[in-house]
Design a protein around this motif. Structure first.
Motif, PDB file in Angstrom:
ATOM      1  N   THR B  40       7.390 -14.922  93.681  1.00 35.55           N
ATOM      2  CA  THR B  40       6.356 -14.251  94.278  1.00 35.55           C
ATOM      3  C   THR B  40       5.159 -15.224  94.727  1.00 35.55           C
ATOM      4  O   THR B  40       4.621 -14.836  95.812  1.00 35.55           O
ATOM      5  N   ARG B  73      20.033 -11.916  92.372  1.00 33.21           N
ATOM      6  CA  ARG B  73      19.334 -10.633  92.014  1.00 33.21           C
ATOM      7  C   ARG B  73      17.996 -10.837  91.838  1.00 33.21           C
ATOM      8  O   ARG B  73      17.259  -9.793  92.431  1.00 33.21           O
ATOM      9  N   VAL B  74      17.229 -11.779  91.778  1.00 34.25           N
ATOM     10  CA  VAL B  74      15.878 -12.108  91.935  1.00 34.25           C
ATOM     11  C   VAL B  74      15.436 -11.908  93.424  1.00 34.25           C
ATOM     12  O   VAL B  74      14.421 -11.243  93.627  1.00 34.25           O
ATOM     13  N   ALA B  77      15.875  -8.135  94.451  1.00 34.33           N
ATOM     14  CA  ALA B  77      15.113  -7.232  93.826  1.00 34.33           C
ATOM     15  C   ALA B  77      13.536  -7.306  94.546  1.00 34.33           C
ATOM     16  O   ALA B  77      12.973  -6.409  95.067  1.00 34.33           O
ATOM     17  N   THR B  78      13.148  -8.676  94.612  1.00 33.88           N
ATOM     18  CA  THR B  78      11.843  -8.906  95.511  1.00 33.88           C
ATOM     19  C   THR B  78      11.983  -8.453  96.772  1.00 33.88           C
ATOM     20  O   THR B  78      11.098  -7.818  97.355  1.00 33.88           O
ATOM     21  N   LYS B  80      13.949  -6.127  98.121  1.00 29.31           N
ATOM     22  CA  LYS B  80      13.855  -4.684  98.216  1.00 29.31           C
ATOM     23  C   LYS B  80      12.560  -4.181  98.023  1.00 29.31           C
ATOM     24  O   LYS B  80      11.986  -2.916  98.621  1.00 29.31           O
ATOM     25  N   ALA B  81      11.885  -4.625  96.912  1.00 32.68           N
ATOM     26  CA  ALA B  81      10.643  -3.966  96.580  1.00 32.68           C
ATOM     27  C   ALA B  81       9.749  -4.162  97.631  1.00 32.68           C
ATOM     28  O   ALA B  81       8.883  -3.298  97.747  1.00 32.68           O
ATOM     29  N   ILE B  82       9.645  -5.186  97.976  1.00 33.60           N
ATOM     30  CA  ILE B  82       8.642  -5.610  99.323  1.00 33.60           C
ATOM     31  C   ILE B  82       8.939  -4.570 100.627  1.00 33.60           C
ATOM     32  O   ILE B  82       8.001  -3.928 101.221  1.00 33.60           O
TER      33      ILE B  82
END
Ligand SMILES: [Zn+2]
Lengths: 348, 232
Positions: B40, B73-74, B77-78, B80-82
């Motif tokens: 991030t 996965r990190v 997940a990052t 997809k969220a963005i």
């Protein structure tokens, strides 16, 4: 939209502050929106129980894979259900531990990414602390000090909460968690997974006094132990193959509950608690709820039995704990990771 | 059209921003495996260096593996969220494809090899075509010896690239007709990710975030054990 690098002017944390909570420490993918640390606007929990059932317990790699698939749909659902726009979210809180590392990182990564895009603070939350805050979600007027018996598949501890962020660990299991004992015994008896509800149901049909299973460490302080009990159940059934499963389940459950209640009561007396609260998945057990209520009536303590959905893992408690942490400590830096062995931040 | 690329399939973690002008900014680090801690802040840093705000991003591209599960996965997940927060589509590109693209200027058959741990590697074969590479085998999981057998059966000069090739360099490098790519090309990079994704984005070959899953190529241990137990 937000300008990158310009976190929205730091708003004061107050009753209007809206926190999106994210929980992925074990086998539930959960998201919730909570206002002011107490008002639950939405709480979505997507359980993976069916994915793990045939293995008789949570499989970390399967949990991690499911979290990746579910994380954004669950977050989206929580925000829609809360009836707000993304721009209304003031902070994003996520469980940073304890839990399964591969699962924790999914929630932490998603939460930090959302905080970055929205330009709002990220708050890392201790899952155990969040369980304590679950009680405040249903009763913000709870009186302190409060003794909390936290019992689930992952944790078994007795904590006294003296104020916000002020806890002391009074006792904990030295081996298996209580919920783990339920799962193992249920699997051994062929009652299925998860073990808690299965044993609870079966025990209704049996005699809790049929077999006198040992109550470990009953007279030694406030720590607990459950692995010996599991072994004696196994040994007893091997020796008496014709025993009624219902009697075994009822007698096992009686032994676990008796130990939990005696220790929690002793803890409450020792610290002069005003109330006794239970949390964690095992707090849904009907015998435990009944006996905690009885003990509290006898001792003049306020019993607090949160609803089942607040006892088990959920994100509303993460958002609530996140609100308190943000108010006391401010945002967590975006270079934070997860800690699978995180402990409850206790005062000495 | 600006693309944010996120790459975390191997020991390396990185991100890049680019578009029709090529790559505007790139961050890469392979120090340890603290993907979740690094990613991030790296995205924030990269945006600032490229003088881009996140709301200018039109597509989020991500390396979908195969590779190390937790790192993948990190990244997923990052990303997809963005993408979800920006309400933009996503493009997923396999790690093995990303390794092949930078070494495409060769007449050899390109074999990309990612370390799969436990004595195994993920691998695939590619051929240079005008403007890029074309995969000519499935994405596979196997032992280095399986790969040696395939190379020998092919009777063709091969260029090996990837951290899996480096790890098993003794075993793979001694095979006849094999050349090893340079070490700095051993990890998939967010730079080719952004370039390949930009080409796809021009053709609108994107998906919604919820349609994107990692390419694991290996079942969880518990399922493997379960299947072997069942068949006994
Ligand atoms: Zn829990």
């Amino acid at each position: 939209m937000t300008m990158l690098g310009n976190v929205r002017p730091h708003r004061p944390v107050n009753a209007d502050t809206m926190v999106l909570g994210i929980e992925t420490s074990c086998d539930e993918t959960a998201a919730a929106v909570v206002m002011g640390g107490t008002e639950v606007l939405s709480s979505v929990v997507s359980s993976q129980v069916d994915l793990h059932a045939r293995f008789g317990g949570v499989v970390p790699e399967i949990a991690g894979r499911a979290h990746v698939e579910l994380i954004t749909p669950v977050i989206a659902e929580a925000i829609v259900e809360a009836g707000v726009n993304d721009s209304r979210i003031d902070a994003v809180a996520a469980t940073v531990g304890p839990g399964l590392i591969g699962s924790l990182l999914v929630g932490v990564s998603a939460a930090k990414a959302l905080a970055l895009v929205w330009g709002v603070p990220f708050v890392g939350v201790n899952h155990l602390e969040a369980h304590l805050y679950a009680s405040f979600l249903e009763d913000p007027e709870l009186e302190l000090p409060l003794v909390v018996l936290l019992v689930s598949g992952g944790h078994t501890m007795i904590v006294v909460m003296e104020g916000h962020g002020r806890y002391r660990l009074l006792g904990q299991t030295i081996d298996d968690a209580a919920g783990e004992a339920f799962d193992k015994v249920a699997r051994f008896l062929g009652l299925g997974y998860p073990g808690g509800p299965a044993i609870d149901r079966e025990a209704m049909l049996g005699d809790p006094e049929a077999i006198r299973f040992p109550r470990a460490m009953l007279n030694d302080g406030l720590d607990l132990s459950f692995s010996g009990l599991k072994t004696s159940v196994v040994n007893y059934v091997r020796k008496h193959p014709d025993v009624s499963t219902a009697d075994v389940a009822a007698s096992f459950q009686a032994a676990v509950v008796e130990v939990l209640v005696i220790k929690a009561r002793r803890a409450a007396v020792a610290v002069g608690a005003k109330g006794l609260c239970i949390g964690g998945g095992v707090a849904a057990n009907s015998l435990l709820r009944e006996q905690v209520l009885d003990v509290c009536t006898e001792d003049g303590l306020r019993a607090f039995l949160p609803s089942r959905s607040m006892c088990t893992d959920n994100a509303a408690m993460i958002a609530a704990a996140g609100w308190y942490r943000l108010r006391s400590d401010g945002p967590t830096p975006l270079d934070a990771g997860a800690d699978p062995n995180l402990r409850l931040p206790v005062i000495l | 059209m600006l693309i944010l690329g996120i790459e975390s399939a191997t020991m390396q973690v990185g991100c890049a921003i680019g578009g029709h002008e090529g790559v505007l900014a790139l961050f890469e680090s392979c120090r340890g495996k603290r993907h979740a801690e690094t990613l991030t802040p790296a995205i924030e840093f990269t945006c600032r260096q490229a003088n881009v705000t996140l709301d200018e991003i039109s597509v989020v591209a991500v390396d979908i593996g195969p590779g190390l599960f937790t790192g993948l996965r990190v990244g997923l997940a990052t990303a997809k969220a963005i993408a979800h927060a920006l309400r933009v589509p996503m493009i997923g590109i396999p790690s093995l494809d990303l390794l092949a693209f930078p070494v495409r200027h060769t007449s050899r058959l390109i074999m990309t090899v990612v370390d799969a741990r436990r004595g195994e590697v993920f691998y695939a074969a590619y051929r240079a075509v005008p403007g890029g590479v074309q995969r000519v085998s499935p994405h596979q999981l196997g032992k280095p010896a399986d790969l040696v057998n395939e190379i020998e059966a092919g009777r063709e000069d091969v260029l090996l690239v990837g951290d899996g090739a480096l790890r098993y360099a003794d075993e793979l490098g001694s095979t006849r007709g094999v050349e090893m790519a340079e070490q700095w090309l051993a990890h998939p990079s967010a730079a080719p990710l952004v370039q390949l994704a930009h080409a796809k984005a021009l053709r609108e070959e994107w998906v919604n975030g919820w349609e994107l899953s990692p390419l694991y190529l290996r079942k969880p241990d518990a399922e493997i054990n379960w299947i072997t137990r069942d068949s006994r």
